[in-house]
Structures are given as C-alpha cells and as structure tokens.
Scaffold this active site. Structure first.
Site, PDB file in Angstrom:
ATOM      1  N   THR A 120       0.863  -1.163  -0.024  1.00 13.90           N
ATOM      2  CA  THR A 120      -0.006   0.178   0.058  1.00 13.90           C
ATOM      3  C   THR A 120       0.812   1.000  -0.046  1.00 13.90           C
ATOM      4  O   THR A 120       1.686   1.500   1.030  1.00 13.90           O
ATOM      5  CB  THR A 120      -1.120  -0.022   1.228  1.00 13.90           C
ATOM      6  OG1 THR A 120      -1.634  -1.034   1.181  1.00 13.90           O
ATOM      7  CG2 THR A 120      -2.107   1.230   1.354  1.00 13.90           C
ATOM      8  N   ARG A 153      -7.761  -9.269   4.528  1.00 18.05           N
ATOM      9  CA  ARG A 153      -7.899  -9.080   5.875  1.00 18.05           C
ATOM     10  C   ARG A 153      -7.244  -9.954   6.664  1.00 18.05           C
ATOM     11  O   ARG A 153      -7.261 -11.157   6.470  1.00 18.05           O
ATOM     12  CB  ARG A 153      -9.519  -9.105   6.234  1.00 18.05           C
ATOM     13  CG  ARG A 153     -10.262  -7.989   5.668  1.00 18.05           C
ATOM     14  CD  ARG A 153     -11.834  -8.621   5.437  1.00 18.05           C
ATOM     15  NE  ARG A 153     -11.860 -10.040   4.732  1.00 18.05           N
ATOM     16  CZ  ARG A 153     -12.945 -10.700   4.993  1.00 18.05           C
ATOM     17  NH1 ARG A 153     -14.001 -10.564   5.566  1.00 18.05           N
ATOM     18  NH2 ARG A 153     -12.854 -11.953   4.229  1.00 18.05           N
ATOM     19  N   GLY A 255     -18.274   0.108  18.839  1.00 13.02           N
ATOM     20  CA  GLY A 255     -17.594  -0.295  19.735  1.00 13.02           C
ATOM     21  C   GLY A 255     -16.576   0.183  20.144  1.00 13.02           C
ATOM     22  O   GLY A 255     -16.348   1.662  20.166  1.00 13.02           O
ATOM     23  N   GLY A 259      -8.167  -0.474  14.892  1.00 13.12           N
ATOM     24  CA  GLY A 259      -6.684  -0.422  15.053  1.00 13.12           C
ATOM     25  C   GLY A 259      -6.188  -1.193  13.816  1.00 13.12           C
ATOM     26  O   GLY A 259      -6.718  -1.423  12.730  1.00 13.12           O
ATOM     27  N   CYS A 262      -3.138  -1.647   9.162  1.00 15.21           N
ATOM     28  CA  CYS A 262      -3.474  -0.971   8.001  1.00 15.21           C
ATOM     29  C   CYS A 262      -4.311   0.345   8.270  1.00 15.21           C
ATOM     30  O   CYS A 262      -4.049   1.527   7.914  1.00 15.21           O
ATOM     31  CB  CYS A 262      -4.278  -2.199   7.320  1.00 15.21           C
ATOM     32  SG  CYS A 262      -3.015  -3.351   6.572  1.00 15.21           S
TER      33      CYS A 262
HETATM   34  C1  UDX Z   1      -8.136  -3.932   6.710  1.00 17.13           C
HETATM   35  C2  UDX Z   1      -9.076  -3.937   5.418  1.00 17.13           C
HETATM   36  O1  UDX Z   1     -10.427  -4.621   5.748  1.00 17.13           O
HETATM   37  C3  UDX Z   1      -8.401  -4.701   4.381  1.00 17.13           C
HETATM   38  O2  UDX Z   1      -9.399  -4.718   3.274  1.00 17.13           O
HETATM   39  C4  UDX Z   1      -7.080  -4.269   4.224  1.00 17.13           C
HETATM   40  O3  UDX Z   1      -6.368  -4.894   3.147  1.00 17.13           O
HETATM   41  C5  UDX Z   1      -6.238  -4.168   5.174  1.00 17.13           C
HETATM   42  O4  UDX Z   1      -6.881  -3.328   6.349  1.00 17.13           O
HETATM   43  P1  UDX Z   1      -7.443  -5.608   8.543  1.00 17.13           P
HETATM   44  O5  UDX Z   1      -6.782  -4.703   9.277  1.00 17.13           O
HETATM   45  O6  UDX Z   1      -7.086  -7.050   8.562  1.00 17.13           O
HETATM   46  O7  UDX Z   1      -8.196  -5.300   7.165  1.00 17.13           O
HETATM   47  O8  UDX Z   1      -8.865  -5.604   9.701  1.00 17.13           O
HETATM   48  P2  UDX Z   1     -10.507  -5.377   9.415  1.00 17.13           P
HETATM   49  O9  UDX Z   1     -11.251  -6.863   9.428  1.00 17.13           O
HETATM   50  O10 UDX Z   1     -10.899  -4.590   8.441  1.00 17.13           O
HETATM   51  O11 UDX Z   1     -10.691  -4.579  10.850  1.00 17.13           O
HETATM   52  C6  UDX Z   1     -10.150  -3.258  11.182  1.00 17.13           C
HETATM   53  C7  UDX Z   1     -10.392  -2.804  12.380  1.00 17.13           C
HETATM   54  O12 UDX Z   1     -11.625  -2.486  12.385  1.00 17.13           O
HETATM   55  C8  UDX Z   1     -10.354  -3.890  13.569  1.00 17.13           C
HETATM   56  O13 UDX Z   1     -10.024  -3.139  14.659  1.00 17.13           O
HETATM   57  C9  UDX Z   1     -11.716  -4.267  13.785  1.00 17.13           C
HETATM   58  O14 UDX Z   1     -11.903  -4.508  15.293  1.00 17.13           O
HETATM   59  C10 UDX Z   1     -12.499  -2.832  13.546  1.00 17.13           C
HETATM   60  N1  UDX Z   1     -13.988  -3.043  13.094  1.00 17.13           N
HETATM   61  C11 UDX Z   1     -14.311  -3.714  12.071  1.00 17.13           C
HETATM   62  C12 UDX Z   1     -14.887  -2.417  14.047  1.00 17.13           C
HETATM   63  O15 UDX Z   1     -14.502  -1.715  14.928  1.00 17.13           O
HETATM   64  N2  UDX Z   1     -16.144  -2.508  13.518  1.00 17.13           N
HETATM   65  C13 UDX Z   1     -16.453  -3.202  12.289  1.00 17.13           C
HETATM   66  O16 UDX Z   1     -17.724  -3.270  12.090  1.00 17.13           O
HETATM   67  C14 UDX Z   1     -15.428  -3.775  11.637  1.00 17.13           C
END
Ligand code: UDX
Length: 443
Positions: A120, A153, A255, A259, A262
C-alpha cells in the site's frame, strides 16, 4: 515468480501462488523470518496459513531466500509485498522498505520481467518506481511495472488471497495487465471481477477502500456517541439502517473502533498525501474519522473508571483481548491494549488475557500483567473489560465468571457478548452506545 517481503501479505501470497501451480521464491531480508518459513512455520498467527504453507512446501514449488541475486535469477514476475508503516515523525507512509527492495532488485534484472507492486503506497509512488526500474535495471524498459493492490484482511488472509472479491491492476499498457491475468488465471476462470485501470487509479483504489471502511466504522461510532447522549441503542440503530442495501450492515459494528497495521496508518498516510498534492480539504473529514475512533478508547476508559466507582487505583481490572481484532495475534495500534495501558497508568492492576496475542503483548507492554487463562485473568477482578471479540469469550460461562470475580461488573466494548445471559447471571453489564443494559432488563 518471486514474492519480495514475507510479512502478513507476502507470506500468504507466496504460499497461495504456489498452490495455483507457480514456482515461487519468497524473499525477506529478515533472516529469522526466513528460517521459520523454510521449516513451514509462520512468524505470526493466521488461520489456515500453516496448512497452506505445508501444502505448498510439499509440492516443491515454494522456497524461501534472503538473496536478491537468487530472486532476480529466478523470477519472471516479481511481487513487491514489503511493509509501508507510518513514519514515526509524521502521518505519512514510510516508503524506505519499498525503495530499498526495488533498489536491491533492479540492478540485477537482466532479463525482461514483470514487477507487480502490491504494497500500500501513496499515489504517485508507482510512477517513481517505474522510472527507477527503467534507469537502473540492465534490462531497461523490458522491465514492466504494474500495480495490483491487495485487500486481504488478517484472519481471512488465505481466503481473501485465493478467492478475492475482485482483482485490480493498474498498468500503462493493457498488455502488461494481460501478463498478470495469466498469473491469476485459475482465480479469474471462476469469474472474479478483473478491473484494469491506470497506475494512479490502482494506487488510489486501495487508499480509498481503506478510508471508506474506516469512515463507516467511525460513522457508527459517532452514532454511538449520540445514542449515549439520548438513551438510544446503537446496535438496534445499525440493524435498522443496515437493512437498506445502499448502506449495508457490515462494518457497522460499533464499539472500541478500528486498530491494526492498516486502517489507522493508511488513513493518516492518505491525508498526508492529499496535503502534498495540495488538496488537503478533500480528505479533511478523515481527521474527524481518526478523532472519533480514538475517542472510543478514551470513552471506554471513562466507563471502566465509572464501573470502579471513580477510583481505579489499586483495583484489579481484567482485560479480555489484546489483539486489534479476533483471529489475529497482531497488536499493532490495538485499541484493547491502549485501554489496558491507560487504566494501568491510572493505578489499576491490569491483568490481560488473549487467546493468541499474549507473547506479542508481553514484549511490547511489559508493564501489564498477563494471564494464560481467561479464568485466571478475572479471578478477584473488580471489573471485567471485553475488548476484543474472540469467540472464546462468547463461550465463557457468565455464571462461573460471576463466582470468580470480586465484583460482577463488566463492559462489553465490542457489543458481542450475550447480554441477557450475563444479566441473568447477576452481572452489571455496560456496553458502548447502548443504554445501561442492567437498567433496561430491570425496567
Ligand atoms: C483492513 C481491510 O479490511 C483490508 O481490506 C485491508 O487490506 C487491510 O486493512 P484488517 O486490518 O485485517 O483489514 O482488519 P479489518 O477486519 O478491516 O478490521 C479493522 C479494524 O476495524 C479492527 O480493529 C476491527 O475490530 C475494527 N472493526 C471492524 C470495527 O470496529 N467495527 C466493524 O464493524 C468492523
């Protein structure tokens, strides 16, 4: 082909490409990481990756190295999968690893080949790399560069790599995109959408996707603040607006906020890039998205202090969850650990449990106390904080837990525990963006 950089992205990509039938060399400059990978061991927890790695190594089509000479000799296609963390001194992305990788590889490229950027990067980076390759690779303009952003993800990395919901490639020349299509043929044959765009758009697609996801989470967390001010229920609100297909229920989980390695840094890097491009106002709203997100952590600390009758000093706080999200051992920018640390700073005795992330947490936050079993973490606690929504925690028996703690008070900061069960077991249960659950039931 080669995969340069064997972190979350590269290790999964290398193993996945081998299962598609390619002959893959994975390269990383971190010798300890390569030493693990050659034994089929992964340097981090990712469901399904151990199996995929074992399967790929067994075919003989996957090996690992620290040698750029070996990689250059081997590859017709070179995937760039190195990390682009946030710079310590600013919001911008640190591109040192990307330029170092291309700087090491380019002078060794003597044959025509395709370099595929997956890291990225701020929009405009690919164009600079293209010039660097043309100027320093012996094969000159026979080294083609395309950009192929990755959307995987953590926790679903294997599935997202082998069954992506779309593949995007940025190319100067459609023929270069065709070369990449051949690499992904088994995935494309299943009808996966294949989007060919220009280089700038491909880089922007990734930043835009992450910014949108972060905005969606912060939107529902802003609604949580309004719910708290009015007595409304953010979970019911998310369900209700989520039924509108234009909005959709996914990523409306209110919530503790987002974090990880990414979303936070990509959001900030995107704003920094907009400033460099002299369009800061285009992304000014992302600064609110970031602020809303960080406010949730502070609010969770406030609720915890309230549950401790305003006096955290010397109290035992049990923290369930250290990873930034479930099914991961990644603690980068973990909301859970920030909350744990803040309570520790207020004088509480904080005991943290996590099913997978304890080793990482112990290393980076040695000031906290850790328990290998959730029951040990909660024994004698004055409050239990549910901060990362592992399925393991939903499986805990609130009756048993109530018998272990000093005071049956809890905060479900991920709105995912079975509230009626916990209330029936005698808990005073709070949640974020929801009315006092105990009051609701008693009423
Ligand atoms: C993210 C993107 O989803 C992905 O497409 C990209 O390539 C990299 O960044 P990731 O960091 O693995 O992926 O986590 P993700 O499942 O997106 O969750 C990110 C954060 O958001 C987590 O801390 C999660 O707890 C939080 N989250 C997610 C929420 O607080 N509420 C939600 O509804 C969804």
């Amino acid at each position: 082909m080669t995969v340069i950089g064997c972190g979350y992205l590269g290790a999964v990509h290398a193993a996945a490409m081998a299962t598609l039938g390619h002959d893959v060399v994975g390269l990383d400059t971190d010798e300890s990481r390569i030493a693990l990978l050659v034994q089929g061991r992964t340097p981090f927890y990712e469901p399904g990756l151990d199996e995929l790695l074992a399967e790929s190594l067994a075919t003989g089509r996957l090996r690992f190295t620290t040698s750029y000479a070996e990689a250059a000799e081997h590859g017709e296609v070179h995937f760039l999968c190195v990390g682009t963390p946030q710079r310590p001194d600013s919001n911008a992305a640190d591109l040192t690893a990307v330029f170092a990788a291309v700087g090491s590889l380019a002078p060794l490229l003597e044959r025509p080949c395709l370099v595929v950027g997956k890291s990225t990067v701020p929009v405009g980076t690919a164009e600079v790399l293209r010039e660097q390759l043309a100027a320093t690779a012996p094969a000159g303009s026979d080294v083609r560069l395309v950009w192929n952003p990755e959307f995987l993800r953590e926790g679903f990395a294997v599935r997202d790599t082998l069954e992506p919901d779309r593949l995007v490639v940025g190319a100067d020349d459609p023929a270069h995109a065709e070369e990449l299509a051949a690499v992904y043929a088994p995935i494309l044959e299943r009808g996966t959408p294949w989007l060919v765009v220009d280089l700038a758009t491909a880089q922007l697609v990734k930043s835009a996707a992450n910014a949108f996801l972060a905005t969606k989470i912060s939107f529902i967390n802003a609604m949580a603040e309004l719910c708290e001010a009015t007595g409304a229920d953010v979970v019911a609100l998310a369900d209700a607006i989520g039924h509108d297909a234009r909005i959709g229920r996914r990523f409306l989980g209110a919530g503790l906020g987002f974090g990880g390695g990414c979303l936070p840094k990509d959001l900030r890097g995107f704003m920094a890039r907009a400033e460099e491009l002299e369009v800061p106002e285009a992304l000014a709203f992302l600064s609110d998205v970031d602020d809303i997100n960080l406010r949730r952590r502070r609010h969770a600390v406030d609720v915890a202090v309230e549950l401790l009758d305003g006096d955290p000093a010397g109290k035992h706080v049990a923290v369930l969850g250290a990873a930034f999200k479930p099914d991961s051992d990644d603690i980068r920018d973990s909301p859970a650990l920030d909350v744990a640390d803040a309570l520790h700073d207020l004088g509480a005795h904080v005991v943290v449990h996590d099913p997978r992330a304890l080793d990482n947490a112990r290393r980076t936050r040695p000031e906290l106390t850790y328990a290998d079993d959730p029951l040990d973490a909660v024994r004698g606690a004055h409050v239990v904080l549910h901060l990362t929504e592992w399925a393991d925690y939903r499986a805990l028996d609130p009756v048993e837990l109530a018998g272990l703690v000093a005071v049956p008070r809890a905060l479900d900061a991920r709105n995912s525990l079975d509230a009626p069960r916990w209330l029936a077991a005698g808990w005073d249960l709070r949640a974020l963006g929801r009315p006092r659950l105990s009051d609701q039931v008693r009423a």
